[in-house]
Design a protein around this motif. Structure first.
Motif, PDB file in Angstrom:
ATOM      1  N   LEU A   1       0.801  -1.228   0.000  1.00 47.63           N
ATOM      2  CA  LEU A   1       0.000   0.000   0.000  1.00 47.63           C
ATOM      3  C   LEU A   1       0.828   1.269   0.000  1.00 47.63           C
ATOM      4  O   LEU A   1       0.413   2.286  -0.573  1.00 47.63           O
ATOM      5  CB  LEU A   1      -0.953   0.000   1.200  1.00 47.63           C
TER       6      LEU A   1
ATOM      7  N   LEU B   1      -7.214  -8.621   4.159  1.00 50.31           N
ATOM      8  CA  LEU B   1      -7.097  -7.786   2.961  1.00 50.31           C
ATOM      9  C   LEU B   1      -6.186  -8.427   1.926  1.00 50.31           C
ATOM     10  O   LEU B   1      -6.477  -8.424   0.724  1.00 50.31           O
ATOM     11  CB  LEU B   1      -6.548  -6.405   3.346  1.00 50.31           C
TER      12      LEU B   1
ATOM     13  N   ASP C   1     -16.188  -8.301   2.992  1.00 46.53           N
ATOM     14  CA  ASP C   1     -15.510  -7.288   2.177  1.00 46.53           C
ATOM     15  C   ASP C   1     -14.236  -6.862   2.898  1.00 46.53           C
ATOM     16  O   ASP C   1     -14.272  -6.002   3.782  1.00 46.53           O
ATOM     17  CB  ASP C   1     -16.421  -6.079   1.955  1.00 46.53           C
TER      18      ASP C   1
ATOM     19  N   VAL D   1     -11.733  -5.070   2.073  1.00 44.52           N
ATOM     20  CA  VAL D   1     -11.310  -3.673   1.902  1.00 44.52           C
ATOM     21  C   VAL D   1     -12.044  -2.789   2.898  1.00 44.52           C
ATOM     22  O   VAL D   1     -11.440  -1.958   3.595  1.00 44.52           O
ATOM     23  CB  VAL D   1     -11.561  -3.207   0.454  1.00 44.52           C
ATOM     24  N   ASP D   2     -13.373  -2.952   2.991  1.00 46.16           N
ATOM     25  CA  ASP D   2     -14.150  -2.165   3.962  1.00 46.16           C
ATOM     26  C   ASP D   2     -13.673  -2.427   5.387  1.00 46.16           C
ATOM     27  O   ASP D   2     -13.540  -1.491   6.191  1.00 46.16           O
ATOM     28  CB  ASP D   2     -15.638  -2.511   3.849  1.00 46.16           C
TER      29      ASP D   2
ATOM     30  N   TYR E   1     -10.093  -0.714   6.015  1.00 43.90           N
ATOM     31  CA  TYR E   1     -10.078   0.745   6.132  1.00 43.90           C
ATOM     32  C   TYR E   1     -10.961   1.229   7.273  1.00 43.90           C
ATOM     33  O   TYR E   1     -10.691   2.285   7.869  1.00 43.90           O
ATOM     34  CB  TYR E   1     -10.426   1.388   4.785  1.00 43.90           C
TER      35      TYR E   1
ATOM     36  N   ASP F   1      -9.384   3.579  10.185  1.00 49.69           N
ATOM     37  CA  ASP F   1     -10.022   4.830  10.615  1.00 49.69           C
ATOM     38  C   ASP F   1     -10.284   4.841  12.116  1.00 49.69           C
ATOM     39  O   ASP F   1     -10.115   5.864  12.785  1.00 49.69           O
ATOM     40  CB  ASP F   1     -11.341   5.033   9.861  1.00 49.69           C
TER      41      ASP F   1
ATOM     42  N   ALA G   1      -4.672   5.293   5.265  1.00 52.42           N
ATOM     43  CA  ALA G   1      -6.068   5.657   5.022  1.00 52.42           C
ATOM     44  C   ALA G   1      -6.283   6.194   3.610  1.00 52.42           C
ATOM     45  O   ALA G   1      -7.397   6.120   3.069  1.00 52.42           O
ATOM     46  CB  ALA G   1      -6.531   6.678   6.054  1.00 52.42           C
TER      47      ALA G   1
ATOM     48  N   THR H   1      -4.896   5.054   0.886  1.00 54.89           N
ATOM     49  CA  THR H   1      -4.456   4.080  -0.128  1.00 54.89           C
ATOM     50  C   THR H   1      -5.570   3.156  -0.614  1.00 54.89           C
ATOM     51  O   THR H   1      -5.297   2.163  -1.282  1.00 54.89           O
ATOM     52  CB  THR H   1      -3.314   3.206   0.440  1.00 54.89           C
ATOM     53  N   ARG H   2      -6.807   3.475  -0.317  1.00 51.99           N
ATOM     54  CA  ARG H   2      -7.889   2.551  -0.676  1.00 51.99           C
ATOM     55  C   ARG H   2      -7.911   2.192  -2.170  1.00 51.99           C
ATOM     56  O   ARG H   2      -8.133   1.025  -2.511  1.00 51.99           O
ATOM     57  CB  ARG H   2      -9.229   3.122  -0.233  1.00 51.99           C
TER      58      ARG H   2
ATOM     59  N   ALA I   1      -5.594  -0.657  -2.739  1.00 53.76           N
ATOM     60  CA  ALA I   1      -6.100  -1.914  -2.184  1.00 53.76           C
ATOM     61  C   ALA I   1      -7.194  -2.495  -3.068  1.00 53.76           C
ATOM     62  O   ALA I   1      -7.248  -3.713  -3.297  1.00 53.76           O
ATOM     63  CB  ALA I   1      -6.627  -1.677  -0.770  1.00 53.76           C
ATOM     64  N   GLU I   2      -8.084  -1.645  -3.567  1.00 55.41           N
ATOM     65  CA  GLU I   2      -9.153  -2.132  -4.438  1.00 55.41           C
ATOM     66  C   GLU I   2      -8.591  -2.691  -5.738  1.00 55.41           C
ATOM     67  O   GLU I   2      -9.083  -3.700  -6.264  1.00 55.41           O
ATOM     68  CB  GLU I   2     -10.153  -1.007  -4.698  1.00 55.41           C
TER      69      GLU I   2
END
Length: 329
Positions: free
Chosen positions: A117, A150, A158, A160-161, A164, A168, A187, A189-190, A193-194
């Motif tokens: 990331l 992840l 999920d 990814v959710d 992150y 957070d 935070a 870098t989503r 990751a996706e």
């Protein structure tokens, strides 16, 4: 291959090479935070078949268990402490002819996550050392589990959710700390990751990012060829070691200047050299785990130290007692 050469040394048309028998201990696939072990070990020995067979016979004669196949657990029992010390001792049968690469699984997860990331290896060590005291034990465990989900190919929900959301939550619990600073960077870098997760839509990757076995095999080859001498590996047969992945190991070794002459898979019970490697891997994993968890045995740690790869993958100074040189990550 055949020959009656010195321990581990074989000849061929291309000249002499060193044959190393290998096995691992502590493999939980990509489940590095929820498995049964916290350390992964990959051992290699340069013993000849005759020397390895003699070592196994001596262990069986000393332990006298009716078990058909001996494992490291036989040697780790307190009643067989003398046999374990004999095996690892400077005057023992494997001294100078065996090495083991160790990997702290939790740090490996952090290192791979931050590397993917942030593309910043130095921050992985900082986060690993700062995370537990900043987040608390429960928060740190939540972060490790979210990072593991992840990155692994098979996952629940999920990831990814979850990752992150965890980032957070945790970054607000310790403002002003190094851990919070790195989480602030994570935070953002989503999208990366996706993109990583979207890559799985075409099928699982050939080389799973979180599986420690493949890079450990490359490192084992490097350990035994510091002067550029060709090395041939004999490894316990595993489902992970497909022809395509063995080809990747060979190409990775070539690109990094390691002269890997080849790799052959065997059934461990049919090769006493692999059995000895299995003993060392299991013993080293247990001694290392005890050391990391504050219940180390100083005498056993001292006996193991000469066998440990100084480039083993550790996250903090708890590993210092295991390494001949400085802690590396």
């Amino acid at each position: 291959m055949s020959g009656n050469l010195a321990d581990g040394e074989r000849g061929g048309a291309a000249g002499a090479f060193l044959e190393i028998a290998c096995d691992e201990s502590g493999s939980d696939g990509e489940n590095l935070t929820g498995g049964n072990t916290d350390v992964f070990a990959h051992a290699g020995v340069s013993l000849s078949v005759a020397s390895a067979a003699a070592t196994v016979r001596e262990i069986r004669d000393r332990i006298r268990s009716p078990a058909e196949e001996y494992k490291a657990n036989h040697l780790l029992r307190e009643k067989h402490r003398a046999v374990l010390e004999w095996l690892l001792a400077p005057q023992g049968p494997i001294h100078g002819q065996a090495r083991v690469h160790l990997m702290e699984k939790a740090f490996f997860v952090v290192d791979r996550t931050v590397g993917l990331l942030l593309d910043d290896a130095a921050e992985a060590a900082v986060l690993f050392r700062a995370g537990r005291p900043a987040f608390g034990e429960d928060g740190w465990r939540s972060f490790l589990e979210a990072a593991n989900q992840l990155l692994r190919v098979r996952h629940d929900g999920d990831p990814v959710d979850v990752f992150y959301g965890t980032v957070d939550t945790l970054r607000r619990t310790c403002p002003g700390t190094d851990a919070a600073r790195i989480l602030e960077r994570l935070a953002a870098t989503r999208p990366r990751a996706e993109s990583y997760r979207d890559g799985f839509l075409a099928g699982p990757p050939l080389i799973p990012l979180l599986n420690p076995l493949l890079p450990a095999i490359v490192r084992t080859a490097a350990l035994w060829s510091p002067d550029g001498r060709p090395v041939h590996l004999v490894h316990d047969r595993q489902n992970m070691l497909t022809p395509e992945r063995i080809a990747w190991i060979g190409e990775t070794a070539r690109q990094t200047g390691i002269r890997l002459a080849g790799m052959r898979l065997v059934v461990a019970r049919d090769d006493t050299r692999v059995q000895v490697a299995d003993f060392l891997a299991g013993i080293a994993r247990k001694i290392a785990s005890d050391e990391l968890n504050g219940r180390g045995d100083p005498a056993l740690t001292a006996l193991l130290r000469p066998y440990v790869d100084p480039d083993s993958v550790w996250g903090d100074a708890r590993s210092g007692a295991l390494l001949a040189g400085p802690v590396t990550g």
